[in-house]
Design an enzyme around this catalytic site. Structure first.
Site, PDB file in Angstrom:
ATOM      1  N   HIS A   1       0.873  -1.185   0.000  1.00 58.06           N
ATOM      2  CA  HIS A   1       0.000   0.000   0.000  1.00 58.06           C
ATOM      3  C   HIS A   1       0.910   1.235   0.000  1.00 58.06           C
ATOM      4  O   HIS A   1       1.655   1.452  -0.941  1.00 58.06           O
ATOM      5  CB  HIS A   1      -0.916  -0.104   1.228  1.00 58.06           C
ATOM      6  CG  HIS A   1      -2.023   0.897   1.301  1.00 58.06           C
ATOM      7  ND1 HIS A   1      -2.407   1.691   0.269  1.00 58.06           N
ATOM      8  CD2 HIS A   1      -2.868   1.232   2.336  1.00 58.06           C
ATOM      9  CE1 HIS A   1      -3.414   2.469   0.636  1.00 58.06           C
ATOM     10  NE2 HIS A   1      -3.711   2.213   1.895  1.00 58.06           N
TER      11      HIS A   1
ATOM     12  N   HIS B   1      -2.613  -2.243  -9.679  1.00 54.99           N
ATOM     13  CA  HIS B   1      -3.541  -1.636  -8.727  1.00 54.99           C
ATOM     14  C   HIS B   1      -4.812  -2.462  -8.701  1.00 54.99           C
ATOM     15  O   HIS B   1      -5.223  -2.991  -9.726  1.00 54.99           O
ATOM     16  CB  HIS B   1      -3.864  -0.195  -9.160  1.00 54.99           C
ATOM     17  CG  HIS B   1      -4.413   0.630  -8.064  1.00 54.99           C
ATOM     18  ND1 HIS B   1      -5.747   0.629  -7.734  1.00 54.99           N
ATOM     19  CD2 HIS B   1      -3.810   1.471  -7.192  1.00 54.99           C
ATOM     20  CE1 HIS B   1      -5.930   1.441  -6.714  1.00 54.99           C
ATOM     21  NE2 HIS B   1      -4.776   1.960  -6.357  1.00 54.99           N
TER      22      HIS B   1
ATOM     23  N   ASP C   1       2.741   5.481  -6.904  1.00 57.67           N
ATOM     24  CA  ASP C   1       4.013   5.359  -6.198  1.00 57.67           C
ATOM     25  C   ASP C   1       5.218   5.214  -7.118  1.00 57.67           C
ATOM     26  O   ASP C   1       6.354   5.269  -6.650  1.00 57.67           O
ATOM     27  CB  ASP C   1       3.973   4.138  -5.260  1.00 57.67           C
ATOM     28  CG  ASP C   1       3.043   4.387  -4.100  1.00 57.67           C
ATOM     29  OD1 ASP C   1       3.117   5.481  -3.543  1.00 57.67           O
ATOM     30  OD2 ASP C   1       2.248   3.496  -3.774  1.00 57.67           O
TER      31      ASP C   1
END
Ligand code: ACO
Length: 452
Positions: free
Chosen positions: A291, A330, A386
């Site tokens: 995460h 994702h 990210d």
């Protein structure tokens, strides 16, 4: 039979729709239980059936009723929410209806925080009152500094942040009155205001620098940069490009609907725990490498690859399951994460000030190869938020351990918006999933001398 259906009772269907066309036109789902031959008609609302409606489907009166089984909630909506909308197939993200691209270009983080929490953009008066309130709650109890010294010098910054968010609960016992709107609003302001101070102090402790107090003459992000990086300067002025970049990164990370950490905030908050411990739980969820810890993992991965020439063997490792391409994939996006696009452009603006991060070339090549490789294409694995954010953070002077902390500051707004919405939702109760028990049947205790 337990909880009532939010749609009202749905009796077994004795008069099923007579023609296929009629059946097609009703906002219902007809289920035939082949164990009994009974048909049921379940209402469909907003593209969902209510799981509790399945409970009426039984083989006999002793049967508990049908449950839905959904490990990791892959196809279960846990709430109705009006905060954030994601269309993962199209790569769309909106806060309260506003496209993320427009907010990133035109807004400030505090304006977006107001929007997420209140549902509408503030007018000039509302924004200035909100900014003033946040600015005047940025100081944190001195005992936090004393407690900080109890940590080892190399304690992870995110571990410390999680601890101190929970610690604030002990300073504000009145925050337990979670059903009182005024109390809730008071602590929402306190949390948003104090997160940068806690985060900066975690950073200063790790780097052995003296703690700095907030400067109320600076913006939210400017003050944060000040508490992080000011040393001997009399009048610290944050670089406006870096201040704006941080603002954009904070906007992009502010909320992302029912992700792992928001779900943790809702689940813990559903027991009416105070907002500080509810958010500490959310921050703990964010810490994990799958995460919010992924941006840290991306940097470590890029360092491990080390050179563009090593990319093909790394990609092979991902394909045979030995490695994972961090910053890719994702649960919801099956397209390019719209936040990753904005961050990729932002990176060039930041590098113009800080100098290019040498890992950028590896990241760009990795992305190029992965986006054309059948393994990633078939699984719809695209860069997520990210993938590039860590490169910016590193260029700005942050150590990798600070990356999840930088994620947690803005995401606290999303957690609070989700927590508040959960408390105001009459359909919500304490979160308590069911299980499918697969363990041993009843058996008698075996004395020690009889065990094999
Ligand atoms: N690298 C290589 N293969 C991957 C990756 C990846 N990053 N992500 C998924 N896959 C593969 C899986 O091995 C699986 O392959 P299979 O069908 O042959 O078994 C398939 O793609 C589907 O993946 P799942 O793990 O089932 O997808 P899930 O929705 O459960 O996981 C997750 C999503 C956790 C984000 C995953 O893609 C991942 O681990 N990515 C890397 C970590 C990361 O970047 N996390 C940040 C997410 S964004 C955020 O939280 C802010």
């Amino acid at each position: 039979m337990g909880e009532p259906s939010p749609h009202g009772p749905s009796p077994p269907l004795h008069n099923p729709p007579s023609t296929p066309l009629e059946a097609q036109m009703a906002d219902t789902l007809t289920i035939t239980d082949n164990r009994t031959g009974t048909q049921y008609e379940l209402p469909i609302k907003d593209g969902t059936i209510s799981a509790i409606d399945l409970r009426q489907i039984k083989t006999d009166s002793d049967d508990f009723g049908l449950l839905s089984y959904d490990p990791a909630y892959k196809n279960t909506a846990s709430c109705r929410s009006a905060i954030t909308m994601i269309d993962g197939d199209k790569g769309i993200l909106r806060y309260r209806g506003y496209p993320i691209e427009q907010l990133a270009e035109n807004s400030t983080f505090l304006e977006v925080a107001y929007l997420l929490l209140n549902g509408e953009l503030p007018n000039a008066g509302e924004l200035s009152k909100w900014e003033n309130e946040i600015t005047h709650h940025t100081f944190v109890h001195e005992y936090v500094i004393r407690a900080m010294d109890g940590f080892l010098h190399d304690a992870h910054m995110m571990g410390k942040l999680v601890t101190f968010i929970a610690t604030l609960s002990t300073f504000y016992p009145k925050s337990k009155a979670v059903r009182d709107k005024a109390t809730r609003d008071e602590h929402i302001v306190k949390i948003i205001a104090k997160m940068p101070t806690l985060a900066a102090w975690c950073f200063r402790h790790s780097t052995g620098r003296p703690y700095l107090y907030p400067d109320n003459s600076l913006s939210y992000c400017g003050n944060f940069l000040n508490m992080l990086f000011r040393m001997g300067e009399q009048n610290y002025k944050p670089n406006p490009i870096l201040e704006r970049a941080l603002n954009v990164l904070f906007i992009l990370h502010a909320d992302h609907e029912q992700n792992c950490s928001a779900s943790a905030a809702r689940a813990v908050g559903s027991s009416e725990a105070d907002p500080y411990v509810s958010l500490a739980a959310a921050a703990a969820a964010l810490y994990g490498p799958l995460h919010g810890g992924a941006n840290e993992a991306v940097l470590r991965m890029l360092r491990e690859i080390g050179d563009v020439k090593n990319i093909p063997s790394f990609i092979d490792g991902c394909k045979n399951g030995d490695k994972r391409l961090m910053g890719f994939g994702h649960r919801v996006y099956k397209n390019y994460d719209p936040r990753a696009k904005i961050i990729k452009d932002l990176a060039h603006e930041v590098f113009a000030v800080t100098g290019k991060n040498p890992l950028l070339d590896i990241a760009l090549e990795l992305e190029k190869i992965a986006l054309s490789d059948e393994y990633f294409v078939k699984r719809k694995l695209y860069p997520n938020v990210d993938f590039y954010s860590g490169l910016i953070y590193q260029a700005m002077g942050f150590p990798v351990e600070m990356f999840p902390v930088l994620f947690a500051i803005p995401r606290s707004v999303g957690w609070l918006a989700q927590w508040q919405e959960m408390l105001d939702d009459p359909e919500q109760k304490i979160a308590r999933p069911r299980q499918v028990y697969i363990g041993a049947d009843e058996r008698d205790y075996v004395p020690m001398d009889k065990r094999g």
